[in-house]
Design a protein around this motif. Structure first.
Motif, PDB file in Angstrom:
ATOM      1  N   UNK A 213       0.785  -1.121  -0.085  1.00 46.72           N
ATOM      2  CA  UNK A 213       0.116   0.011   0.070  1.00 46.72           C
ATOM      3  C   UNK A 213       0.758   1.155  -0.085  1.00 46.72           C
ATOM      4  N   UNK A 214       2.034   1.145   0.810  1.00 54.27           N
ATOM      5  CA  UNK A 214       2.926   2.342   0.791  1.00 54.27           C
ATOM      6  C   UNK A 214       3.756   2.489  -0.510  1.00 54.27           C
ATOM      7  N   UNK A 215       4.193   1.125  -1.004  1.00 50.07           N
ATOM      8  CA  UNK A 215       4.994   1.460  -2.122  1.00 50.07           C
ATOM      9  C   UNK A 215       4.121   1.756  -3.642  1.00 50.07           C
ATOM     10  N   UNK A 216       2.808   1.261  -3.189  1.00 44.90           N
ATOM     11  CA  UNK A 216       1.927   1.829  -4.556  1.00 44.90           C
ATOM     12  C   UNK A 216       1.931   1.089  -5.712  1.00 44.90           C
TER      13      UNK A 216
ATOM     14  N   UNK B 244       0.773   6.983  -6.868  1.00 43.28           N
ATOM     15  CA  UNK B 244       0.102   6.526  -5.612  1.00 43.28           C
ATOM     16  C   UNK B 244      -1.216   6.335  -5.738  1.00 43.28           C
TER      17      UNK B 244
ATOM     18  N   UNK C 130      -4.463   1.745  -1.066  1.00 46.85           N
ATOM     19  CA  UNK C 130      -4.730   0.310  -0.993  1.00 46.85           C
ATOM     20  C   UNK C 130      -5.731   0.191   0.121  1.00 46.85           C
ATOM     21  N   UNK C 131      -5.615   0.836   1.159  1.00 48.58           N
ATOM     22  CA  UNK C 131      -6.316   0.433   2.540  1.00 48.58           C
ATOM     23  C   UNK C 131      -7.830   0.480   2.334  1.00 48.58           C
TER      24      UNK C 131
ATOM     25  N   UNK D 163      -4.318   8.033  -1.521  1.00 46.61           N
ATOM     26  CA  UNK D 163      -3.263   7.545  -0.796  1.00 46.61           C
ATOM     27  C   UNK D 163      -2.743   8.676   0.288  1.00 46.61           C
TER      28      UNK D 163
ATOM     29  N   UNK E 180      -4.891   8.093   3.139  1.00 45.27           N
ATOM     30  CA  UNK E 180      -4.254   6.966   3.946  1.00 45.27           C
ATOM     31  C   UNK E 180      -3.219   7.192   4.735  1.00 45.27           C
ATOM     32  N   UNK E 181      -2.181   7.738   4.002  1.00 49.16           N
ATOM     33  CA  UNK E 181      -0.911   8.196   4.571  1.00 49.16           C
ATOM     34  C   UNK E 181      -1.065   9.225   5.890  1.00 49.16           C
TER      35      UNK E 181
END
Lengths: 340, 444
Positions: free
Chosen positions: A15-18, B155, B158-159, B172, B175-176
């Motif tokens: 999720x963080x690396x996309x 980006x 995903x969550x 993104x 989420x971040x």
């Protein structure tokens, strides 16, 4: 269970690396990406998958990917190559890193049935052969009785060699080495009479000898090594597309369609050619392609014979004869179902 | 009448005689160093014969019989010497791998930025060390990353499920923000529970999170650079990326692990010990193999994890374990009095380490650290196992090219690889020796 936990953990990292997950079918993904990701030989196998000093890819396996790109995008350059080594090639295909694996891979039952992949067909019928000095005066492997044979340790070549000589009741002596370079050196130094490995490899290794012309490859092929591209299991549409790209290459050669003459053949009255070129019927639609998909393939990369000749044929440094890889109608075993 | 004095006083100074001819010059040097005893004379003769016997063919091969120019294998086919023409033709690929030719200026640019950042860092007298370090460790990696990959990362997040919000950079970002808030909350909670000032730890973590956000934002900007997948990187580029990342990441990690292993907190000590022993107990080749072949199988379908990134993480963690043990050796060599003195001055743990212990212990272990770096540099050649074509891998692959295949092509490639690796490792070693002498001055 473990796999699930790992998936969740790594998924969270992703999720963080996309990274993006694959969506629907491979064809849709490829179309959306705008290019085909092709797994090719990173170790430079001459004539099959190799890059030259400018980084340009060439080879039969490479051209198959270009053919697929032509079928999909009508542009043989819309393909990106991922150099793969032998160990990671299947993982790369399974994990979706590449869309098609075209890397001189032998089609075997265990690979076809248990690795989560499907072989598309055979682009090159390879098999174990022998190289000898012309001065030896041998013209057939059956005359190698009592010969010293150089080979690599721990490969199936050693087993095939034993089977062949035993079944023909010929005594022989194996001189085996760990590395390919050592085998060649020993052969060059005269420590053995014959050198055995896959025939395509023999032609390539011959180039590294001091006087390649003093050596010849014997006609006998003692094992079956059908090399072909593979796709991921579970996407039948994509599998069919890959399969028929190969068939289109073969059919084109049979119909006499080449990169050069395909435009003039558009006026041909031959119904087979008309169907091939998409003038009659629409055979592209069921596999998600335009009607003239096969025309695009040949226009982009040429037919099978042209690809063969350009990469490994007699006019190239490798100089491999068509042999088994000739069309069925010309004494070989390359055969494709008809388009109709 | 006095008898004439028998004493004689010379009123001229006898001019200095030249030393015996056989004790000066080349003769003298040879007598003293090579032929001082019969045994030494015999040894000298044997060694000279051996060197001539061993080196002559090498020189013949690499220089005298070598082929220096030509268009293809024909020129090297009949030659019994090295085929430098092949190295010349392939040199760009040895350096850049399959990096697109039109984009190679980006690699050059990164290289020159690195040189500009490194050189003043390595020269002790050059000023602005602190700014230089920030540039080299903070700005350079981001710049290099964007230049080499092309940046413009999309980006998507995903969550949050797609049904609530479609993938987008905004998702993104949200989420971040959520993840950051959660982290900050826990840091605050932890600080509150342990009775420390909340603002202090919060500031540090907040700064780090803001830094990450800034880097991610930079990476998502479209600079108009063509993206280049890491699969196409190769040659010296990959070797240097893996080696430099490994060195830079393993040093701080190794320091933390070494301190952890000597910590008085049992959990930290145990965790560090387990980490170090597990990574040291596994061959690097296994680590790389696991990262490349096993990891993708655990990932959800369609999710791919960059191969180079996998190798970088593997190499960095692996070397951190070795680095930790090297540094621990240095920590143990510091006399107890230093610790006690530092504590008596009222320094806290981190202050003590930063100002008293680490500067001394790191100086002791410079040879060890450089040894690790050199072996790390050479270990990068193992990435071939996961299909990354580093400098050596690219050379091996190119030797098969039908255009250049000849009996001497492979050998020439290996000699060239050996020379380049030697040049890198030897310069590292010389620089380390120089640093050692410089830092040691106060103690002599």
């Amino acid at each position: 269970m473990n796999r699930k936990i790992a998936s969740i953990l790594i998924g969270a990292t992703m999720a963080l690396t996309g990274a993006t997950a694959a969506g629907a079918g491979t064809l849709e993904d490829v179309k959306a990406k705008g290019f085909l990701q092709c797994g090719a030989n990173g170790g430079n196998l001459i004539g099959f998958g190799a890059t030259d000093e400018k980084g340009e890819w060439s080879g039969i396996d490479v051209d198959f990917c270009r053919a697929m790109a032509s079928a999909i995008f009508n542009d043989p350059t819309k393909v990106k190559f991922t150099p793969l080594n032998a160990k990671e090639r299947f993982t790369a295909l399974q994990s979706g890193e590449v869309d098609v694996l075209s890397r001189n891979t032998t089609w075997t039952m265990s690979r076809d049935s248990s690795l989560g992949l499907q072989f598309v067909g055979v682009t090159y019928y390879d098999g174990q052969g022998f190289m000898v000095r012309k001065a030896l005066g041998v013209s057939s492997a059956l005359e190698l009785s009592g010969a010293k044979v150089c080979t690599q340790t721990g490969t199936t070549t050693e087993l095939n060699l034993a089977d062949y000589f035993r079944s023909h009741n010929m005594p022989y002596e194996v001189v085996a080495f760990e590395k390919n370079e050592e085998v060649l050196q020993a052969y060059e130094a005269g420590r053995c009479d014959a050198y055995t490995t896959d025939a395509s490899g023999l032609y390539a290794e011959r180039l590294k000898l001091t006087n390649p012309d003093e050596h010849m490859i014997l006609p006998e092929i003692i094992s079956k090594e059908p090399l072909g591209p593979a796709v991921r299991q579970g996407d039948d549409k994509w599998f069919t597309l890959a399969k028929w790209t190969l068939f289109a290459l073969l059919n084109a050669e049979e119909l006499g369609l080449t990169k050069a003459n395909i435009d003039e053949k558009k006026t041909s009255d031959n119904p087979e050619i008309k169907r091939f070129l998409g003038i009659e019927g629409n055979f592209g639609e069921p596999i998600g392609l335009p009607a003239d998909w096969a025309y695009n393939v040949i226009k982009g990369v040429g037919n099978y014979g042209e690809i063969f000749d350009a990469n490994i044929g007699p006019s190239t440094p490798l100089g491999i004869a068509r042999g088994l890889n000739n069309l069925w109608s010309k004494g070989g075993i390359q055969y494709a179902p008809p388009i109709r | 009448m006095n008898a004439p004095s028998q004493t004689f006083v010379s009123d001229v100074i006898i001019p200095a005689q030249a030393p015996p001819r056989n004790s000066v010059g080349i003769n003298g040097w040879m007598r003293k160093n090579l032929f001082s005893t019969p045994l030494n004379s015999i040894m000298t003769v044997i060694l000279v014969v051996f060197i001539v016997w061993a080196v002559t063919p090498f020189i013949r091969f690499t220089l005298i019989d070598a082929t220096w120019s030509g268009a293809d294998r024909q020129v090297c086919l009949q030659s019994s010497g090295a085929c430098w023409a092949y190295v010349k033709a392939y040199l760009p690929q040895f350096i850049y791998g399959r990096y697109p030719i039109g984009e190679r200026w980006r690699v050059d640019l990164v290289f020159w930025i690195l040189v500009i950042g490194m050189v003043p860092m390595l020269i002790p007298r050059a000023p602005f060390k602190r700014l230089n370090a920030i540039f080299l460790l903070g700005i350079f990696p981001v710049a290099a990353f964007i230049l080499l990959t092309g940046g413009h990362y999309q980006f998507a997040g995903r969550l949050i499920p797609n049904s609530i919000m479609p993938p987008s950079p905004l998702r993104f970002a949200i989420e971040f923000g959520i993840v950051s808030a959660v982290i900050l909350f826990f840091v605050g909670l932890f600080a509150w529970l342990s009775g420390r000032p909340i603002a202090g730890s919060g500031n540090v973590v907040g700064t780090i999170l803001a830094g990450i956000a800034a880097v991610l934002a930079l990476c998502s900007i479209d600079f108009g650079l063509v993206p280049v997948e890491t699969a196409n990187w190769g040659g010296l580029l990959v070797t240097l990326v893996v080696a430099i990342t490994g060195m830079i990441a393993s040093l701080p990690l190794g320091i933390l692990l070494a301190l952890g292993r000597r910590s008085e907190m049992p959990v930290v000590r145990l965790a560090s010990t387990i980490f170090i022993e597990v990574w040291r107990g596994v061959p690097l080749i296994t680590v790389l193999f696991m990262a490349s072949v096993m990891l993708p199988l655990f990932l959800p379908d369609g999710v791919t994890f960059d191969k180079l990134l996998r190798a970088l993480i593997g190499v960095a963690l692996f070397n951190a374990a070795y680095m930790a043990e090297t540094i621990r050796g240095g920590l143990q060599a510091i006399p107890r009095g230093q610790y006690e003195g530092a504590k008596a001055l009222g320094l806290g743990y981190w202050q003590m380490m930063r100002m008293i212990i680490l500067p001394q212990s790191l100086r002791i272990v410079i040879p060890g650290i450089v040894g690790s770096f050199i072996s790390l540099f050479k270990d990068t050649t193992l990435v071939i196992i996961i299909g990354l074509y580093d400098f050596l891998g690219q050379i091996q692959a190119s030797a098969n090219d039908a255009k250049w295949a000849s009996p001497v092509t492979g050998l020439t490639g290996y000699i060239f690889a050996a020379m380049v690796f030697w040049a890198f490792c030897f310069s590292m070693s010389r620089y380390a020796a120089f640093t050692e002498r410089r830092l040691d001055r106060g103690r002599r």
